[in-house]
Write a protein that holds these residues in place. Structure first.
Motif, PDB file in Angstrom:
ATOM      1  N   ASP A 101       0.829  -1.210   0.000  1.00 49.12           N
ATOM      2  CA  ASP A 101       0.000   0.000   0.000  1.00 49.12           C
ATOM      3  C   ASP A 101       0.864   1.261   0.000  1.00 49.12           C
ATOM      4  O   ASP A 101       0.523   2.261  -0.642  1.00 49.12           O
ATOM      5  CB  ASP A 101      -0.926   0.002   1.230  1.00 49.12           C
ATOM      6  N   THR A 103      -3.324  -4.268  -8.988  1.00 46.19           N
ATOM      7  CA  THR A 103      -2.196  -5.053  -8.475  1.00 46.19           C
ATOM      8  C   THR A 103      -1.885  -6.204  -9.424  1.00 46.19           C
ATOM      9  O   THR A 103      -2.712  -6.584 -10.254  1.00 46.19           O
ATOM     10  CB  THR A 103      -2.507  -5.614  -7.076  1.00 46.19           C
ATOM     11  N   GLN A 109      -7.966  -3.963  -9.103  1.00 42.06           N
ATOM     12  CA  GLN A 109      -7.404  -3.022  -8.129  1.00 42.06           C
ATOM     13  C   GLN A 109      -6.055  -2.453  -8.577  1.00 42.06           C
ATOM     14  O   GLN A 109      -5.454  -1.646  -7.876  1.00 42.06           O
ATOM     15  CB  GLN A 109      -7.214  -3.705  -6.763  1.00 42.06           C
TER      16      GLN A 109
END
Length: 560
Positions: A153, A288, A286
């Motif tokens: 993150d 990722t 997302q």
């Protein structure tokens, strides 16, 4: 928009959680391993394949190739392992450490807090070592996954930062220069962090957020393989020549392996992409990259396994190479006592058997001291004064060893996590070292009493000499009987030990009574009488400490 301060402390916090998880995982696996690691060390032979397997096994439990290589350097430093054995274990350690990549490749970061919640209360409150150890594994895995999630993150804003992306374009791993640049960065960062596992976690966190591409990530991992060797180099400083050569072998092996991979780096990465399911460049909703971690883990594993298989037949040549690179300095000191590394770098499950090995070396010195003391008691022996010097030198050496063993064990137990049985065993070795040191002290005292007799040109009667020599032989034989505990535990029964101890007590009483009779008859002067009494008491104390040594090692005192 990137907030540098927030990103930095978040990434460092995530790294801290990750490293804490790795330490917990290492501690708990060692606790659960019981005597397996000790048996693995004991299985060491000149068989190179077995040495590699031991390296893999131990590293899987300690979760750090750096720890394993430091221990290997310590073992070679203490003379407990040959150079070729050490190199084999180091090669195995390189394979064993790749399991960390596969742990990180499991996409369960969101379940990190759940694992911590499941394990934290049994870990803290369970009195059962096994349950507590398993719970600690859950907490450790939870911390690892949660730390990786925090780092991921923190790094997400980097993929939108123009300056960082321009840097990644220059270090894309597509050209030889950029590959070498990534290798250098990975190497330097690992040297600073002192943990290839931590750097691997950072690399995977950057890759899964899309901040760095697969080529860059794999090149960084290659550099991390080189950087991790610096720990062993530090451990070898000030050690024996064999220890420094073992550390150098680790460095040479990894550097040569990386140099070979660099020559066909693009082809290597393409093979990894083909072999591992899922496209490394695939991004989910997302943003990722869920498959890239498995590609990095496979690249890490394939490199170490292939390099080890290729190098295995040439261990002899590698040993010769490092012997040339690290020549023995003429006139270099060869300390009689070289302790096995810093306790802060050695896990409890490995440190305890190392202490036992040092204890065996200490027992050998005490054995010599008792034997030399017996020689010094022989009045008609030529050059007998040299035995007095030998005994006093050995007594000084055992003092140092006892101090070192005690310091090592206490520091190790404070720094590491030990089960109740490990703690009991470690402190029993401290007691054993104390008993051995006391035996050496009384051997030296026996010689000093004899020197007093010689100095004043006094003598005992023929019967007194016969009693003294006989008592020394019996006590020495008793020490040899108890010393079998060091080679093959439980060979001699407790009953036999205590029966023999009682017999020696009776013998001591008989000798004392005969001595009293000689004094009453007036055939023994005051100073010789006192000296004989002191020598008999010293031998009796040696017997008592020998019984204590047996109890410290493997026995329990008989019920009263």
């Amino acid at each position: 928009m990137i907030e540098p301060f927030k990103m930095t402390y978040t990434a460092l916090g995530g790294l801290g959680v990750f490293v804490l998880g790795m330490k917990y995982l290492s501690d708990s696996l060692q606790m659960l391993s019981g005597g397996l690691i000790r048996k693995a060390i004991a299985s060491m032979t000149t068989n190179r394949f077995l040495a590699v397997l031991v390296g893999i096994f131990v590293t899987c439990f300690v979760q750090s190739s750096s720890i394993t290589t430091v221990m290997v350097v310590g073992l070679t430093n203490a003379g407990l392992m040959h150079l070729t054995q050490a190199i084999g274990v180091i090669l195995g350690a390189n394979i064993g450490t790749t399991i960390t990549g596969w742990i990180l490749a499991i996409q369960v970061g969101k379940y990190g807090l759940l694992l911590i919640a499941l394990g934290v209360f049994p870990m803290l409150f369970s009195k059962n070592d096994t349950i507590s150890g398993i719970a600690k594994v859950l907490v450790a895995l939870g911390l690892i996954f949660f730390g990786l999630e925090i780092m991921s993150d923190a790094f997400k804003p980097l993929r939108k930062d123009e300056g960082f992306m321009n840097l990644m374009l220059a270090l894309d791993g597509r050209t030889l220069l950029s590959v070498l640049g990534c290798v250098a960065i990975g190497c330097l960062m690992t040297m600073v962090v002192q943990s290839s596992s931590a750097m691997l976690g950072i690399t995977i966190a950057l890759a899964t957020t899309g901040a760095i591409p697969l080529y860059t990530a794999i090149a960084l991992v290659m550099g991390e393989n080189i950087g991790t060797t610096i720990t062993a180099q530090f451990a070898g400083i000030g050690g024996s020549i064999t220890a420094r050569r073992a550390a150098m072998a680790h460095t040479v092996f990894n550097v040569l392996g990386v140099m070979i991979i660099v020559t066909f780096f693009s082809t290597y990465v393409e093979l990894i992409e083909r072999f591992v399911p899922g496209e490394a460049g695939f991004a989910d909703a997302q943003g990722t990259y869920p498959y890239i971690a498995a590609h990095i883990a496979m690249a890490h594993t394939a490199f170490n396994v292939t390099a080890t298989l290729v190098m295995l037949p040439f261990l002899g040549q590698l040993a010769k190479l490092v012997t040339r690179l690290v020549p023995e300095r003429e006139g270099a000191a060869r300390g009689a006592f070289k302790y096995i590394g810093s306790p802060g770098t050695i896990p409890v499950s490995m440190g305890i058997p190392m202490v036992f090995e040092e204890l065996k070396r200490m027992q050998a010195r005490v054995h010599k001291a008792l034997r030399h003391a017996g020689s010094y008691l022989q009045q008609d022996l030529k050059g007998r004064d040299r035995f007095y010097r030998k005994v006093t030198a050995l007594e000084d050496e055992t003092d140092i060893m006892q101090h070192e063993i005690t310091t090592f064990v206490v520091t190790m137990m404070q720094a590491g996590s030990a089960s109740n049985s490990q703690s009991d065993r470690a402190y029993s070795y401290v007691r054993a070292a104390d008993e051995l040191e006391s035996i050496a002290d009384y051997a030296a005292s026996l010689c000093s009493y004899m020197k007093r007799l010689t100095k004043h040109e006094l003598d005992f009667s023929e019967e007194a000499w016969k009693d003294l020599h006989h008592f020394h032989r019996e006590v020495f034989a008793f020490f040899m009987l108890v010393s079998t505990d060091f080679k093959s535990p439980d060979t001699v029964s407790n009953t036999k030990i205590y029966d023999e101890a009682h017999r020696l007590n009776d013998l001591a009483d008989e000798i004392r009574n005969r001595h009293v009779q000689r004094m009453k008859s007036g055939c023994c002067g005051a100073l010789p009488a006192l000296t004989f009494s002191d020598m008999a008491v010293a031998l009796r104390r040696i017997k008592n400490h020998t019984v204590n040594l047996h109890e410290a090692l493997y026995a329990k005192p008989p019920a009263s």
